[in-house]
Design an enzyme around this catalytic site. Structure first.
Site, PDB file in Angstrom:
ATOM      1  N   ARG A  59       7.387 -10.377 -11.583  1.00 49.16           N
ATOM      2  CA  ARG A  59       7.776 -11.303 -10.427  1.00 49.16           C
ATOM      3  C   ARG A  59       7.269 -12.884 -10.762  1.00 49.16           C
ATOM      4  O   ARG A  59       7.443 -13.827 -10.007  1.00 49.16           O
ATOM      5  CB  ARG A  59       6.776 -10.471  -9.283  1.00 49.16           C
ATOM      6  CG  ARG A  59       7.595  -9.145  -8.606  1.00 49.16           C
ATOM      7  CD  ARG A  59       6.667  -8.674  -7.836  1.00 49.16           C
ATOM      8  NE  ARG A  59       5.350  -8.163  -8.060  1.00 49.16           N
ATOM      9  CZ  ARG A  59       5.149  -6.930  -8.933  1.00 49.16           C
ATOM     10  NH1 ARG A  59       6.198  -6.120  -9.211  1.00 49.16           N
ATOM     11  NH2 ARG A  59       4.003  -6.590  -9.218  1.00 49.16           N
ATOM     12  N   GLU A  96      -5.710  -3.877 -12.925  1.00 49.41           N
ATOM     13  CA  GLU A  96      -6.444  -3.147 -11.682  1.00 49.41           C
ATOM     14  C   GLU A  96      -6.014  -1.930 -11.751  1.00 49.41           C
ATOM     15  O   GLU A  96      -6.906  -0.773 -11.458  1.00 49.41           O
ATOM     16  CB  GLU A  96      -5.753  -3.882 -10.322  1.00 49.41           C
ATOM     17  CG  GLU A  96      -6.499  -3.136  -9.140  1.00 49.41           C
ATOM     18  CD  GLU A  96      -5.418  -3.587  -7.939  1.00 49.41           C
ATOM     19  OE1 GLU A  96      -4.570  -4.353  -8.071  1.00 49.41           O
ATOM     20  OE2 GLU A  96      -6.281  -3.241  -6.662  1.00 49.41           O
TER      21      GLU A  96
HETATM   22  P1  AMP Z   1      -4.339  -8.713 -12.654  1.00 51.39           P
HETATM   23  O1  AMP Z   1      -4.323  -8.575 -13.946  1.00 51.39           O
HETATM   24  O2  AMP Z   1      -5.334  -7.337 -12.130  1.00 51.39           O
HETATM   25  O3  AMP Z   1      -4.746  -9.904 -11.939  1.00 51.39           O
HETATM   26  O4  AMP Z   1      -2.917  -8.283 -12.016  1.00 51.39           O
HETATM   27  C1  AMP Z   1      -2.014  -9.111 -11.593  1.00 51.39           C
HETATM   28  C2  AMP Z   1      -0.553  -8.676 -11.891  1.00 51.39           C
HETATM   29  O5  AMP Z   1      -0.274  -7.197 -11.538  1.00 51.39           O
HETATM   30  C3  AMP Z   1       0.239  -9.360 -11.214  1.00 51.39           C
HETATM   31  O6  AMP Z   1       1.409  -9.688 -12.197  1.00 51.39           O
HETATM   32  C4  AMP Z   1       0.900  -8.564  -9.914  1.00 51.39           C
HETATM   33  O7  AMP Z   1       2.130  -8.600  -9.922  1.00 51.39           O
HETATM   34  C5  AMP Z   1       0.583  -7.164 -10.572  1.00 51.39           C
HETATM   35  N1  AMP Z   1      -0.413  -6.674  -9.319  1.00 51.39           N
HETATM   36  C6  AMP Z   1      -1.828  -6.248  -9.429  1.00 51.39           C
HETATM   37  N2  AMP Z   1      -2.232  -5.534  -8.386  1.00 51.39           N
HETATM   38  C7  AMP Z   1      -1.156  -5.710  -7.370  1.00 51.39           C
HETATM   39  C8  AMP Z   1      -0.969  -5.561  -6.320  1.00 51.39           C
HETATM   40  N3  AMP Z   1      -2.150  -4.826  -5.350  1.00 51.39           N
HETATM   41  N4  AMP Z   1       0.178  -5.484  -5.624  1.00 51.39           N
HETATM   42  C9  AMP Z   1       1.130  -6.106  -6.385  1.00 51.39           C
HETATM   43  N5  AMP Z   1       1.139  -6.496  -7.476  1.00 51.39           N
HETATM   44  C10 AMP Z   1      -0.105  -6.178  -8.257  1.00 51.39           C
END
Ligand code: AMP
Length: 171
Positions: A59, A96
């Site tokens: 995205r 996450e």
């Molecule tokens: P992080 O590395 O934990 O900051 O996760 C960010 C990446 O995971 C981004 O590329 C987001 O598109 C995706 N992502 C993580 N959590 C979500 C969520 N709750 N909803 C949508 N996309 C998420």
């Protein structure tokens, strides 16, 4: 900002139980709101010297490419393993939900390039921190990081402490 917020759909328990997935596809279908989101993403960086926008699969490609076109600069993709055809640098990081790796072409960034990093969402900050690290290892400088959505309760921006972080919508 209300117009953009109204076009982000919450999907409970996707892709696994306990995750509130923020679905940006309704926003992608509305050209005026999408354009507004892109203009708001780049607003703090408009007078900065930016050479490229970089975005994370998948995205980050959408918002990053649109932002690059608005700024009149090129776009650098950060991709999941095995997708980039030329020589790559890789980095693994925690998510996450689960863990992941990102890759960048070894010749994507020249030393002293100033790069604006863009993704749809910052959660734990692992993806963005790994992306910054890949770009910096290649000799680039992070001009800032911009996200449509920030999940404040996960404190992701702490992992980007030495960079300017700009988010449009906070949960
Ligand atoms: P992080 O590395 O934990 O900051 O996760 C960010 C990446 O995971 C981004 O590329 C987001 O598109 C995706 N992502 C993580 N959590 C979500 C969520 N709750 N909803 C949508 N996309 C998420």
């Amino acid at each position: 900002m209300q117009e953009i917020t109204a076009l982000i759909r919450n999907i409970p328990d996707f892709p696994e139980p306990g995750i509130q997935f923020k679905d940006i596809t309704p926003l992608m279908k509305e050209p005026k709101a999408l354009k507004l989101a892109v203009l708001e993403l780049i607003k703090p960086f408009i007078n900065e010297d930016i050479n490229y926008v970089a975005g994370m699969e998948a995205r980050g490609f959408i918002f990053g490419s649109l932002a690059a076109a608005e700024l009149g600069v090129g776009f650098i993709p950060l991709r999941k393993p095995g997708k980039l055809p030329y020589d790559v640098k890789s980095l693994s990081y925690d998510l996450e939900y689960g863990s992941a790796s990102l890759e960048i072409h070894t010749d994507a960034v020249d030393s002293a390039d100033r790069i604006l990093l863009i993704d749809d969402l910052i959660a734990t900050g692992g993806t963005a921190a790994a992306s910054c690290q890949l770009i910096e290892q290649a000799g680039g400088e992070i001009a800032g990081c911009a996200f449509v959505i920030e999940l404040d309760f996960l404190n992701g921006r702490e992992k980007l402490a030495n960079h300017q972080v700009h988010s449009l919508i906070h949960y």
